[in-house]
Design a protein around this motif. Structure first.
Motif, mmCIF file in Angstrom:
data_model
loop_
_atom_site.group_PDB
_atom_site.id
_atom_site.type_symbol
_atom_site.label_atom_id
_atom_site.label_comp_id
_atom_site.label_asym_id
_atom_site.label_seq_id
_atom_site.Cartn_x
_atom_site.Cartn_y
_atom_site.Cartn_z
ATOM 1 N N VAL A 1 0.858 -1.186 0.000
ATOM 2 C CA VAL A 1 0.000 0.000 0.000
ATOM 3 C C VAL A 1 0.898 1.242 0.000
ATOM 4 O O VAL A 1 1.701 1.434 0.916
ATOM 5 N N ALA A 2 0.796 2.052 -1.057
ATOM 6 C CA ALA A 2 1.580 3.283 -1.143
ATOM 7 C C ALA A 2 1.079 4.255 -0.082
ATOM 8 O O ALA A 2 -0.129 4.327 0.189
ATOM 9 N N HIS A 3 2.015 5.002 0.522
ATOM 10 C CA HIS A 3 1.626 5.918 1.595
ATOM 11 C C HIS A 3 2.490 7.166 1.583
ATOM 12 O O HIS A 3 3.625 7.162 1.125
ATOM 13 N N GLY A 4 1.877 8.242 2.092
ATOM 14 C CA GLY A 4 2.568 9.516 2.208
ATOM 15 C C GLY A 4 1.729 10.459 3.044
ATOM 16 O O GLY A 4 0.603 10.140 3.411
ATOM 17 N N TYR A 5 2.316 11.620 3.362
ATOM 18 C CA TYR A 5 1.569 12.577 4.177
ATOM 19 C C TYR A 5 1.964 13.998 3.858
ATOM 20 O O TYR A 5 3.006 14.267 3.277
ATOM 21 N N ARG A 6 1.050 14.911 4.248
ATOM 22 C CA ARG A 6 1.274 16.359 4.161
ATOM 23 C C ARG A 6 1.056 16.931 5.546
ATOM 24 O O ARG A 6 0.061 16.621 6.213
ATOM 25 N N VAL A 7 1.990 17.771 6.002
ATOM 26 C CA VAL A 7 1.863 18.418 7.302
ATOM 27 C C VAL A 7 0.810 19.516 7.195
ATOM 28 O O VAL A 7 0.862 20.361 6.310
ATOM 29 N N LEU A 8 -0.143 19.490 8.117
ATOM 30 C CA LEU A 8 -1.225 20.473 8.149
ATOM 31 C C LEU A 8 -0.971 21.497 9.252
ATOM 32 O O LEU A 8 -0.354 21.183 10.267
ATOM 33 N N GLY A 9 -1.477 22.709 9.066
ATOM 34 C CA GLY A 9 -1.370 23.738 10.092
ATOM 35 C C GLY A 9 -0.035 24.458 10.045
ATOM 36 O O GLY A 9 0.761 24.284 9.125
ATOM 37 N N GLY A 10 0.210 25.248 11.091
ATOM 38 C CA GLY A 10 1.369 26.130 11.114
ATOM 39 C C GLY A 10 2.531 25.656 11.955
ATOM 40 O O GLY A 10 3.455 26.421 12.217
ATOM 41 N N LYS A 11 2.515 24.408 12.406
ATOM 42 C CA LYS A 11 3.627 23.909 13.199
ATOM 43 C C LYS A 11 4.108 22.575 12.640
ATOM 44 O O LYS A 11 3.362 21.882 11.950
#
Length: 151
Positions: free
Chosen positions: A103-113
């Motif tokens: 299963v391919a996976h990744g992420y994006r950091v949300l918010g200001g920290k």
């Protein structure tokens, strides 16, 4: 939900000193075998995607910050082959996410920290023969739109 993916809600035990939470226990059978634990920090807006493994499962937890986690099932014999799933994880939603091999996976950091991820794998990293296959964050076969929609 993509076949084989598991979500565990965490229970926080709070007092005047802070909190305690168990992340993973061997009697929960989330990982078929424990290989390695790692930690990483990423700055706001960073996208780390996509990669997948042929031999190992990952178990992800974001103790600080928040992230949009995207999974895409690349397994040809899975009931959920070709499905994309999104999870919101972090301080506001403390969960563990089991990501099966294939299963391919990744992420994006949300918010200001920044966001910190702690992850566990069923195999240790092998520098000479890494079990890590990469796809671009904007791979057309996944066709995921990472932009935040404003209403």
């Amino acid at each position: 939900m993509i076949e084989g993916v598991k979500v565990k809600r965490l229970t926080k035990y709070c007092d005047d000193r802070g909190f305690f939470a168990e992340l993973v226990r061997d009697d929960e059978h989330l990982l078929e075998h424990f290989g390695q634990a790692s930690v990483s920090m990423s700055y706001p807006g960073v996208i780390k995607a996509f990669h997948y493994h042929n031999e190992q499962d990952d178990l992800w937890y974001f103790p600080s910050g928040n992230a949009q986690v995207v999974l895409h099932d690349l397994r040809p014999n899975s009931k959920t082959a070709g499905i994309t799933d999104v999870y919101y994880m972090g301080e506001e939603n403390p969960i563990l996410l089991l990501i099966p091999k294939g299963v391919a996976h990744g992420y994006r950091v949300l918010g200001g920290k920044p966001a910190t991820i702690i992850y566990f794998t069923t195999k240790s990293y092998n520098r000479k023969s890494p079990d890590e296959k990469r796809l671009a964050w904007d791979d057309p076969s996944i066709n995921f739109d990472w932009t935040t929609k404003h209403r």
